[in-house]
Scaffold this motif. Structure first.
Motif, mmCIF file in Angstrom:
data_model
loop_
_atom_site.group_PDB
_atom_site.id
_atom_site.type_symbol
_atom_site.label_atom_id
_atom_site.label_comp_id
_atom_site.label_asym_id
_atom_site.label_seq_id
_atom_site.Cartn_x
_atom_site.Cartn_y
_atom_site.Cartn_z
ATOM 1 N N MET A 149 0.847 -1.192 0.000
ATOM 2 C CA MET A 149 0.000 0.000 0.000
ATOM 3 C C MET A 149 0.882 1.242 0.000
ATOM 4 O O MET A 149 1.849 1.322 0.772
ATOM 5 C CB MET A 149 -0.922 0.000 1.224
ATOM 6 N N ILE A 150 0.562 2.188 -0.882
ATOM 7 C CA ILE A 150 1.290 3.446 -0.944
ATOM 8 C C ILE A 150 0.293 4.602 -0.928
ATOM 9 O O ILE A 150 -0.901 4.404 -1.198
ATOM 10 C CB ILE A 150 2.191 3.538 -2.202
ATOM 11 N N THR A 151 0.787 5.780 -0.608
ATOM 12 C CA THR A 151 -0.068 6.958 -0.573
ATOM 13 C C THR A 151 -0.474 7.350 -1.986
ATOM 14 O O THR A 151 0.331 7.321 -2.915
ATOM 15 C CB THR A 151 0.668 8.124 0.096
ATOM 16 N N GLY A 152 -1.748 7.717 -2.146
ATOM 17 C CA GLY A 152 -2.254 8.136 -3.449
ATOM 18 C C GLY A 152 -3.059 9.407 -3.332
ATOM 19 O O GLY A 152 -3.255 9.939 -2.233
ATOM 20 N N PHE A 153 -3.554 9.907 -4.440
ATOM 21 C CA PHE A 153 -4.390 11.101 -4.430
ATOM 22 C C PHE A 153 -5.763 10.745 -3.871
ATOM 23 O O PHE A 153 -6.455 9.875 -4.391
ATOM 24 C CB PHE A 153 -4.532 11.672 -5.843
ATOM 25 N N GLY A 154 -6.127 11.384 -2.772
ATOM 26 C CA GLY A 154 -7.419 11.159 -2.150
ATOM 27 C C GLY A 154 -7.556 9.805 -1.490
ATOM 28 O O GLY A 154 -8.668 9.361 -1.209
ATOM 29 N N ARG A 201 -10.084 5.846 -3.279
ATOM 30 C CA ARG A 201 -10.037 7.311 -3.232
ATOM 31 C C ARG A 201 -11.274 7.876 -2.544
ATOM 32 O O ARG A 201 -12.145 7.151 -2.094
ATOM 33 C CB ARG A 201 -9.914 7.855 -4.655
ATOM 34 N N GLY A 202 -11.279 9.222 -2.473
ATOM 35 C CA GLY A 202 -12.416 9.928 -1.890
ATOM 36 C C GLY A 202 -12.216 10.340 -0.449
ATOM 37 O O GLY A 202 -13.194 10.614 0.260
ATOM 38 N N PHE A 203 -10.942 10.409 0.009
ATOM 39 C CA PHE A 203 -10.653 10.757 1.404
ATOM 40 C C PHE A 203 -9.944 12.107 1.482
ATOM 41 O O PHE A 203 -9.284 12.545 0.538
ATOM 42 C CB PHE A 203 -9.791 9.666 2.051
ATOM 43 N N GLU A 204 -10.087 12.737 2.655
ATOM 44 C CA GLU A 204 -9.463 14.038 2.874
ATOM 45 C C GLU A 204 -7.954 13.890 3.071
ATOM 46 O O GLU A 204 -7.457 12.812 3.409
ATOM 47 C CB GLU A 204 -10.082 14.715 4.107
ATOM 48 N N ALA A 205 -7.248 15.004 2.867
ATOM 49 C CA ALA A 205 -5.790 15.011 3.015
ATOM 50 C C ALA A 205 -5.419 15.192 4.485
ATOM 51 O O ALA A 205 -4.748 16.164 4.872
ATOM 52 C CB ALA A 205 -5.176 16.118 2.157
ATOM 53 N N VAL A 206 -5.855 14.259 5.321
ATOM 54 C CA VAL A 206 -5.514 14.260 6.740
ATOM 55 C C VAL A 206 -5.014 12.853 7.089
ATOM 56 O O VAL A 206 -5.336 11.874 6.413
ATOM 57 C CB VAL A 206 -6.724 14.630 7.626
ATOM 58 N N GLU A 207 -4.231 12.784 8.163
ATOM 59 C CA GLU A 207 -3.688 11.483 8.540
ATOM 60 C C GLU A 207 -4.835 10.510 8.837
ATOM 61 O O GLU A 207 -5.715 10.799 9.642
ATOM 62 C CB GLU A 207 -2.769 11.624 9.754
ATOM 63 N N THR A 208 -4.781 9.359 8.191
ATOM 64 C CA THR A 208 -5.868 8.383 8.284
ATOM 65 C C THR A 208 -5.283 6.980 8.435
ATOM 66 O O THR A 208 -4.260 6.647 7.835
ATOM 67 C CB THR A 208 -6.755 8.426 7.020
ATOM 68 N N PHE A 233 -3.623 15.729 -1.572
ATOM 69 C CA PHE A 233 -4.833 16.523 -1.778
ATOM 70 C C PHE A 233 -5.395 16.281 -3.174
ATOM 71 O O PHE A 233 -4.680 16.233 -4.169
ATOM 72 C CB PHE A 233 -4.526 18.012 -1.590
ATOM 73 N N GLU A 234 -6.719 16.120 -3.227
ATOM 74 C CA GLU A 234 -7.401 15.897 -4.502
ATOM 75 C C GLU A 234 -8.746 16.590 -4.450
ATOM 76 O O GLU A 234 -9.431 16.572 -3.430
ATOM 77 C CB GLU A 234 -7.584 14.394 -4.744
ATOM 78 N N THR A 235 -9.142 17.210 -5.561
ATOM 79 C CA THR A 235 -10.436 17.868 -5.603
ATOM 80 C C THR A 235 -11.044 17.723 -6.989
ATOM 81 O O THR A 235 -10.327 17.508 -7.971
ATOM 82 C CB THR A 235 -10.304 19.371 -5.261
ATOM 83 N N MET A 236 -12.354 17.836 -7.055
ATOM 84 C CA MET A 236 -13.058 17.732 -8.323
ATOM 85 C C MET A 236 -12.954 19.053 -9.082
ATOM 86 O O MET A 236 -12.984 20.134 -8.481
ATOM 87 C CB MET A 236 -14.528 17.408 -8.090
#
Length: 253
Positions: A149-154, A201-208, A233-236
């Motif tokens: 698992m690696i960090t991705g956009f959202g 995807r679909g998550f905020e750019a906060v530690e999760t 960070f990702e946005t529509m």
């Protein structure tokens, strides 16, 4: 007088036809009754040939394939195996047109015992043959051990191996503060690809705290693997979407 003789001959002829019909019908009924008795005799007659003798076992991931030689007996219609998996009894059947039978679906079981029977057209079993084998590493165990698992956009991007391309369910869970920091299912992805890579995807750019677990079609579930990260960070893009292709020279719109 002539008419009387003709009438008598005709009556005798009709009587002979009637007797012939009744006699033929009686023979037919006796024949059918005899056939029924023969069928009943075959069903009630003990059928207990010896067990399968020529066989070999090839372990596979989470199971085994048992190959055998079917004797030249026209009454045999299939070979059946009985075994237990996760405390429950299961049965596998294989037609006489095949000379092998596959047992699978084991996750964490070192040794498996199975009982094989030949079965005839009256559903009578032969003497049993008990075999024992050790399955190779289960498919969800392979997926779990190969998971990255690696960090991705959202969210995160997960990849894993599935060497036999079997159906797997991949459950994504996230730690939820409103649920007392319990892991809550957020997504369920299904895959039958040998080497899969999938973004969640679909998550905020906060530690999760993310967690993944694999499930197979036999009801086995892998251990849960966790991964703590902060998604990029990702946005529509807001609507209306602009289309600038018409301003690009020689572009096919």
């Amino acid at each position: 007088m002539v008419g009387s003789l003709f009438y008598c001959k005709k009556t005798k002829l009709n009587d002979m036809k009637s007797y012939s019909f009744i006699f033929t019908l009686g023979l037919l009924v006796l024949s059918l009754f005899s056939c029924d008795n023969n069928e009943e005799d075959k069903v009630t007659k003990p059928w207990n040939p010896g067990p399968l003798t020529e066989y070999s076992i090839t372990p596979i991931n989470g199971g085994a394939t048992i190959s055998y030689t079917i004797p030249n007996d026209p009454d045999i219609i299939y070979v059946m195996a009985e075994y237990e998996r996760n405390g429950r009894s299961f049965t596998e059947k294989s037609s006489v047109h095949k000379n092998s039978l596959t047992i699978e679906g084991f996750h964490k079981q070192n040794s498996v015992n199975a009982t094989l029977y030949k079965v005839n057209k009256f559903e009578q079993r032969s003497e049993p043959l008990t075999v024992e084998f050790e399955p190779l590493e289960s498919l969800i165990s392979i997926a779990q051990n190969s998971l990255e698992m690696i960090t991705g956009f959202g969210g995160i991007i997960a990849s894993w191996d599935n060497p036999r391309a079997t159906e797997l369910g991949v459950r994504l869970m996230v730690e939820d503060e409103e649920e007392g920091n319990q892991l809550v299912t957020k997504d369920m992805y299904f895959s039958a690809v040998e080497d899969d890579l999938h973004p969640f995807r679909g998550f905020e750019a906060v530690e999760t705290k993310f967690a993944l677990a694999f499930e197979d079609k036999w009801g086995n579930i892998s251990d849960t693997i966790t991964f703590i990260t902060t998604p990029f960070f990702e946005t529509m893009v807001p609507k209306p979407y602009a289309d600038f292709r018409s301003s690009v020279p020689y572009d096919n719109t």
